[in-house]
Design a protein around this motif. Structure first.
Motif, PDB file in Angstrom:
ATOM      1  N   GLY A  12      33.468  18.546 -15.347  1.00 54.94           N
ATOM      2  CA  GLY A  12      32.169  18.300 -14.739  1.00 54.94           C
ATOM      3  C   GLY A  12      30.996  18.639 -15.627  1.00 54.94           C
ATOM      4  O   GLY A  12      29.875  18.856 -15.141  1.00 54.94           O
ATOM      5  N   LYS A  13      31.213  18.638 -16.927  1.00 56.15           N
ATOM      6  CA  LYS A  13      30.144  19.009 -17.866  1.00 56.15           C
ATOM      7  C   LYS A  13      28.986  18.014 -17.827  1.00 56.15           C
ATOM      8  O   LYS A  13      27.810  18.410 -17.810  1.00 56.15           O
ATOM      9  N   THR A  14      29.301  16.727 -17.815  1.00 56.02           N
ATOM     10  CA  THR A  14      28.243  15.709 -17.876  1.00 56.02           C
ATOM     11  C   THR A  14      27.423  15.671 -16.593  1.00 56.02           C
ATOM     12  O   THR A  14      26.188  15.578 -16.637  1.00 56.02           O
ATOM     13  N   THR A  15      28.102  15.752 -15.448  1.00 53.94           N
ATOM     14  CA  THR A  15      27.351  15.739 -14.183  1.00 53.94           C
ATOM     15  C   THR A  15      26.475  16.986 -14.063  1.00 53.94           C
ATOM     16  O   THR A  15      25.333  16.906 -13.596  1.00 53.94           O
ATOM     17  N   ALA A  17      25.229  18.576 -16.597  1.00 54.08           N
ATOM     18  CA  ALA A  17      24.153  18.389 -17.578  1.00 54.08           C
ATOM     19  C   ALA A  17      23.029  17.544 -17.006  1.00 54.08           C
ATOM     20  O   ALA A  17      21.839  17.838 -17.216  1.00 54.08           O
ATOM     21  N   HIS A  18      23.363  16.488 -16.289  1.00 57.05           N
ATOM     22  CA  HIS A  18      22.333  15.632 -15.680  1.00 57.05           C
ATOM     23  C   HIS A  18      21.521  16.411 -14.647  1.00 57.05           C
ATOM     24  O   HIS A  18      20.297  16.220 -14.541  1.00 57.05           O
ATOM     25  N   GLU A  19      22.175  17.276 -13.883  1.00 52.87           N
ATOM     26  CA  GLU A  19      21.449  18.113 -12.923  1.00 52.87           C
ATOM     27  C   GLU A  19      20.574  19.137 -13.643  1.00 52.87           C
ATOM     28  O   GLU A  19      19.455  19.432 -13.220  1.00 52.87           O
ATOM     29  N   LEU A  20      21.080  19.658 -14.760  1.00 48.86           N
ATOM     30  CA  LEU A  20      20.338  20.674 -15.503  1.00 48.86           C
ATOM     31  C   LEU A  20      19.049  20.114 -16.094  1.00 48.86           C
ATOM     32  O   LEU A  20      18.057  20.833 -16.256  1.00 48.86           O
ATOM     33  N   LEU A  21      19.048  18.811 -16.390  1.00 46.30           N
ATOM     34  CA  LEU A  21      17.833  18.170 -16.913  1.00 46.30           C
ATOM     35  C   LEU A  21      16.648  18.360 -15.972  1.00 46.30           C
ATOM     36  O   LEU A  21      15.510  18.504 -16.408  1.00 46.30           O
ATOM     37  N   LEU A  71      16.459  14.866 -33.459  1.00 50.58           N
ATOM     38  CA  LEU A  71      15.980  14.756 -32.081  1.00 50.58           C
ATOM     39  C   LEU A  71      14.974  15.854 -31.756  1.00 50.58           C
ATOM     40  O   LEU A  71      13.962  15.611 -31.082  1.00 50.58           O
ATOM     41  N   LEU A  72      15.248  17.072 -32.227  1.00 48.85           N
ATOM     42  CA  LEU A  72      14.354  18.180 -31.925  1.00 48.85           C
ATOM     43  C   LEU A  72      13.029  18.085 -32.665  1.00 48.85           C
ATOM     44  O   LEU A  72      12.098  18.830 -32.368  1.00 48.85           O
ATOM     45  N   ALA A  73      12.952  17.167 -33.626  1.00 46.90           N
ATOM     46  CA  ALA A  73      11.660  16.879 -34.252  1.00 46.90           C
ATOM     47  C   ALA A  73      10.852  15.885 -33.429  1.00 46.90           C
ATOM     48  O   ALA A  73       9.652  15.721 -33.645  1.00 46.90           O
ATOM     49  N   GLU A  74      11.518  15.229 -32.463  1.00 49.14           N
ATOM     50  CA  GLU A  74      10.875  14.212 -31.627  1.00 49.14           C
ATOM     51  C   GLU A  74      10.581  14.687 -30.211  1.00 49.14           C
ATOM     52  O   GLU A  74       9.661  14.190 -29.566  1.00 49.14           O
ATOM     53  N   VAL A  75      11.389  15.625 -29.701  1.00 51.09           N
ATOM     54  CA  VAL A  75      11.251  16.089 -28.317  1.00 51.09           C
ATOM     55  C   VAL A  75      11.118  17.605 -28.307  1.00 51.09           C
ATOM     56  O   VAL A  75      11.537  18.282 -29.253  1.00 51.09           O
ATOM     57  N   PRO A  76      10.534  18.150 -27.239  1.00 57.21           N
ATOM     58  CA  PRO A  76      10.313  19.607 -27.213  1.00 57.21           C
ATOM     59  C   PRO A  76      11.597  20.419 -27.117  1.00 57.21           C
ATOM     60  O   PRO A  76      11.650  21.563 -27.570  1.00 57.21           O
ATOM     61  N   GLY A  77      12.639  19.842 -26.510  1.00 57.13           N
ATOM     62  CA  GLY A  77      13.872  20.588 -26.320  1.00 57.13           C
ATOM     63  C   GLY A  77      13.801  21.454 -25.070  1.00 57.13           C
ATOM     64  O   GLY A  77      12.748  21.561 -24.442  1.00 57.13           O
ATOM     65  N   PRO A  78      14.924  22.020 -24.655  1.00 57.68           N
ATOM     66  CA  PRO A  78      16.183  22.055 -25.390  1.00 57.68           C
ATOM     67  C   PRO A  78      16.985  20.763 -25.266  1.00 57.68           C
ATOM     68  O   PRO A  78      16.701  19.927 -24.404  1.00 57.68           O
ATOM     69  N   LEU A  79      17.979  20.622 -26.130  1.00 55.71           N
ATOM     70  CA  LEU A  79      18.959  19.560 -25.989  1.00 55.71           C
ATOM     71  C   LEU A  79      20.125  20.093 -25.158  1.00 55.71           C
ATOM     72  O   LEU A  79      20.593  21.210 -25.386  1.00 55.71           O
ATOM     73  N   ILE A  80      20.568  19.305 -24.199  1.00 58.82           N
ATOM     74  CA  ILE A  80      21.718  19.688 -23.374  1.00 58.82           C
ATOM     75  C   ILE A  80      22.897  18.840 -23.820  1.00 58.82           C
ATOM     76  O   ILE A  80      22.854  17.605 -23.761  1.00 58.82           O
ATOM     77  N   THR A  81      23.952  19.500 -24.285  1.00 59.15           N
ATOM     78  CA  THR A  81      25.072  18.817 -24.916  1.00 59.15           C
ATOM     79  C   THR A  81      26.358  19.086 -24.146  1.00 59.15           C
ATOM     80  O   THR A  81      26.965  20.149 -24.288  1.00 59.15           O
ATOM     81  N   PRO A  82      26.800  18.143 -23.315  1.00 58.25           N
ATOM     82  CA  PRO A  82      28.068  18.320 -22.602  1.00 58.25           C
ATOM     83  C   PRO A  82      29.215  17.733 -23.429  1.00 58.25           C
ATOM     84  O   PRO A  82      29.398  16.520 -23.496  1.00 58.25           O
ATOM     85  N   LEU A  83      29.988  18.594 -24.065  1.00 56.15           N
ATOM     86  CA  LEU A  83      31.073  18.092 -24.914  1.00 56.15           C
ATOM     87  C   LEU A  83      32.172  19.139 -25.048  1.00 56.15           C
ATOM     88  O   LEU A  83      31.897  20.307 -25.322  1.00 56.15           O
ATOM     89  N   ARG A 161      34.323  26.045  -7.444  1.00 55.38           N
ATOM     90  CA  ARG A 161      33.859  25.835  -6.070  1.00 55.38           C
ATOM     91  C   ARG A 161      32.369  25.492  -5.989  1.00 55.38           C
ATOM     92  O   ARG A 161      31.761  25.568  -4.920  1.00 55.38           O
ATOM     93  N   LEU A 162      31.793  25.130  -7.128  1.00 49.29           N
ATOM     94  CA  LEU A 162      30.364  24.810  -7.165  1.00 49.29           C
ATOM     95  C   LEU A 162      30.157  23.310  -7.225  1.00 49.29           C
ATOM     96  O   LEU A 162      30.924  22.579  -7.852  1.00 49.29           O
ATOM     97  N   THR A 163      29.111  22.840  -6.583  1.00 48.96           N
ATOM     98  CA  THR A 163      28.691  21.449  -6.752  1.00 48.96           C
ATOM     99  C   THR A 163      28.029  21.318  -8.114  1.00 48.96           C
ATOM    100  O   THR A 163      27.663  22.322  -8.737  1.00 48.96           O
ATOM    101  N   PRO A 164      27.852  20.084  -8.611  1.00 50.25           N
ATOM    102  CA  PRO A 164      27.137  19.929  -9.889  1.00 50.25           C
ATOM    103  C   PRO A 164      25.764  20.596  -9.875  1.00 50.25           C
ATOM    104  O   PRO A 164      25.361  21.201 -10.871  1.00 50.25           O
ATOM    105  N   ARG A 165      25.056  20.498  -8.758  1.00 50.19           N
ATOM    106  CA  ARG A 165      23.741  21.128  -8.669  1.00 50.19           C
ATOM    107  C   ARG A 165      23.853  22.644  -8.760  1.00 50.19           C
ATOM    108  O   ARG A 165      23.078  23.296  -9.457  1.00 50.19           O
ATOM    109  N   GLN A 166      24.813  23.223  -8.047  1.00 51.15           N
ATOM    110  CA  GLN A 166      24.987  24.664  -8.083  1.00 51.15           C
ATOM    111  C   GLN A 166      25.405  25.137  -9.485  1.00 51.15           C
ATOM    112  O   GLN A 166      24.960  26.188  -9.952  1.00 51.15           O
ATOM    113  N   THR A 167      26.247  24.343 -10.132  1.00 51.69           N
ATOM    114  CA  THR A 167      26.635  24.675 -11.509  1.00 51.69           C
ATOM    115  C   THR A 167      25.412  24.658 -12.414  1.00 51.69           C
ATOM    116  O   THR A 167      25.225  25.557 -13.255  1.00 51.69           O
ATOM    117  N   ALA A 168      24.571  23.643 -12.251  1.00 55.11           N
ATOM    118  CA  ALA A 168      23.354  23.548 -13.064  1.00 55.11           C
ATOM    119  C   ALA A 168      22.430  24.723 -12.796  1.00 55.11           C
ATOM    120  O   ALA A 168      21.798  25.262 -13.730  1.00 55.11           O
TER     121      ALA A 168
END
Length: 340
Positions: A12-15, A17-21, A71-83, A161-168
């Protein structure tokens, strides 16, 4: 900064990550898998057939670092990397490269109990096809094998036992506390050919001492780059103090001088190996490793060293052992003796 979400395939890393954004203003999703997809389209099929996974490509690991920096020269960051990054050697190479560019990493491990993990994999397979199930299940042994180092390196988040939102939300709290921060020595990449000096220490079984850097893959000899205006023997002694907390009792004697040619990822230079002599057992108990630079040390046989050193280092070790037996130093080019 990079927030690296590690864990098993299907955890569930990617889901998450999307919530963490939504919880971290200015954050951007950075998916290194896209770099792997591009390399699959760029590299010849013969090269791709030589590796089992795109992570095995040195180009992929190098591009992950370069792309994150760009990327960090273009955006403020942080970068979230689910991998899923399950190779400690690849972790060292990538995180070390980021540290060299002054990019800190917060490393999190999404821990999912196997029952919940398999249920999530089945759910993904129902949505995305059977290939997802096959891929995720095939990598579970790799994840299990990586757990000993992962649990010591990444901050755990129990996500079963966490939803993606709770994990984020748990991740966002961890980010605010600075959980998962890994201090790695910030060794800037060389901009020209370098002169480096290493020292070989031996135990009473004639095994050689190697150290395990946290900022690059593979094991090394104690030592480092000779600074401008510094004598190589003094550099060797300085590095031994900095890396091992060990003072040389006598001036080290030269064993090997090797010219390393420049390559696509290296400027090359001169590599020196000195004989530090016997290191008694009682002195080994006093060895002190800098946590931001070295993870471990051990004495190894030549056969064991062949599985730990990169090819150039192994060639120099074998030449150094020969020089030690002959009683005089050897001159090498590209790891091969010149002049007998």
């Amino acid at each position: 900064m990079i927030i690296w979400l590690n864990g098993a395939f299907g955890a569930g890393k990617t889901t998450a990550a999307h919530e963490l954004l939504h919880l971290l203003p200015g954050s951007t999703l950075f998916e290194p898998e896209l770099i792997g997809d591009q390399l699959r389209g760029l590299l010849p099929k013969e090269r791709l057939a030589e590796v089992d996974d795109y992570q095995d490509l040195p180009a992929w690991r190098s591009l992950v670092v370069d792309t994150a920096s760009a990327l960090l020269a273009e955006v403020p960051g942080p970068l979230i990397t689910p991998l899923s990054l399950l190779s400690q050697a690849y972790r060292d190479e990538i995180f070390g490269g980021l540290a060299a560019r002054r990019i800190p990493v917060l490393h999190f491990l999404l821990q999912t109990e196997e029952t919940f993990l398999r249920a999530r994999i089945e759910q993904r397979a129902a949505e995305d096809g059977e290939a997802v199930r096959t891929r995720c299940l095939a990598r579970l042994p790799d994840y299990d094998a990586a757990l000993p180092w992962l649990t010591g390196d990444a901050h755990p988040v129990a996500a079963s036992r966490l939803t993606p939102r709770q994990t984020a939300e748990a991740l966002a709290e961890g980010v605010r506390r600075g959980d998962g921060a890994r201090t790695i020595v910030q060794t800037a990449p060389p901009k020209a050919a370098t002169l480096a000096a290493g020292v070989l220490f031996f135990d009473d079984l004639d095994r050689v001492l190697l150290v395990d850097p946290t900022y690059k893959s593979g094991w090394e000899f104690p030592g480092g780059v000779v600074e401008a205006g510094e004598a190589p023997t003094l550099a060797a002694a300085r590095e031994v103090i900095e890396e091992l907390g060990l003072r040389l009792e006598t001036e080290p004697t030269p064993l090997v001088v090797d010219w390393e040619p420049p390559g696509p990822r290296s400027f090359g230079g001169i590599r020196l190996l000195f004989d530090g002599g016997l290191l008694p057992t009682e002195r080994c108990s006093g060895l002190r490793l800098p946590a931001d630079e070295l993870r471990d040390w051990r004495f190894v046989t030549e056969t064991e060293a062949a599985t730990l050193l990169r090819p150039g280092g192994l060639a120099r070790l074998r030449a150094a052992l020969r020089a030690r037996a002959l009683g005089h130093p050897l001159y090498l080019e590209r790891g091969q003796p010149v002049g007998g």
